[in-house]
Design an enzyme around this catalytic site. Sequence first.
Site, short mmCIF file in Angstrom:
data_model
loop_
_atom_site.label_atom_id
_atom_site.label_comp_id
_atom_site.label_asym_id
_atom_site.label_seq_id
_atom_site.Cartn_x
_atom_site.Cartn_y
_atom_site.Cartn_z
N THR A 1 1.23 -1.21 -0.33
CA THR A 1 0.08 -0.22 0.55
C THR A 1 0.93 0.83 0.07
O THR A 1 2.25 1.05 -0.34
CB THR A 1 -0.86 0.30 1.05
OG1 THR A 1 -1.89 0.77 0.92
CG2 THR A 1 -0.74 0.70 2.29
N ASN A 2 0.64 2.35 0.05
CA ASN A 2 1.14 3.61 0.62
C ASN A 2 0.75 3.94 1.56
O ASN A 2 -0.68 4.11 2.47
CB ASN A 2 0.93 4.22 -1.53
CG ASN A 2 -0.21 4.95 -1.39
OD1 ASN A 2 -0.83 5.13 -0.80
ND2 ASN A 2 -0.35 4.77 -2.36
N SER A 3 0.78 5.54 2.38
CA SER A 3 0.39 6.33 3.02
C SER A 3 -0.56 7.35 2.59
O SER A 3 -0.78 8.48 3.46
CB SER A 3 1.35 7.04 3.46
OG SER A 3 2.43 7.99 2.42
#
Length: 217
Positions: free
Chosen positions: A22-24
């Site tokens: 995923t990413n932030s």
Amino acid sequence: MARILITSGPTRQYLDPVRYLTNSSSGKMGSALADAALNLGHQVVVVTGPVDLTYPSEAEVRQVLTTDEMLATCQREFPACDGLIGAAAPCDYMPTSVSSQKISKTGESLKLELWETPDVVATLGSTKRADQWTVGFALETEDPHFRAITKLERKSCDLIVLNGPEAMTSDRNSIELLDPQGRALLSCEGAKIKIAKQIMDVVERQLIEKAKCSTNA
Ligand code: C5P
């Protein structure tokens, strides 16, 4: 009044039942845009990945997990919408295989093979009707203007919001809103809520009112 589809937040691509890529992305920009669009009297549909915030109660919210799900949900919603604002940060890669059981450690290295996921903004942009518009986001760390305009063209966007990596989790942002000629229609920094209002004012003038005029012509 327009009906606006907004993508927001990250997506997840699972390796096994408990691990994922995923990413932030926080969803804060998507939420601020939803709020700004609602305040201008528009209808808003938000398609969001998992985030830790609550979207405005007047927005119709569709929760998704993966990039494929985000695309499928957007493809269902977009025909009934006037435009799309792609503020999400969909996960760009997915594992070529997903284990149905938790992957056990073996003491050896683990190689991951990844496929690119579909691009939601580009897919909707390539099939949009003449009366529909799309606005993308570009998060760039080098050669930002050139890369943002290249992205605008590749994804068939009408406008693109250029921002930097500090935008990902912060309450603040610093953006330029570029048109297809590379002109900055807006350049500002500050709270995402404030920036979202300014972006929506330009979207209103440049896209929503023009689409209304050409439909009435
Ligand atoms: O290529 P990049 O990820 O920088 O492009 C950013 C823009 O493309 C954003 O508007 C983002 O929402 C959209 N995007 C998408 N689907 C992807 C990747 C990015 O809609 N798989």
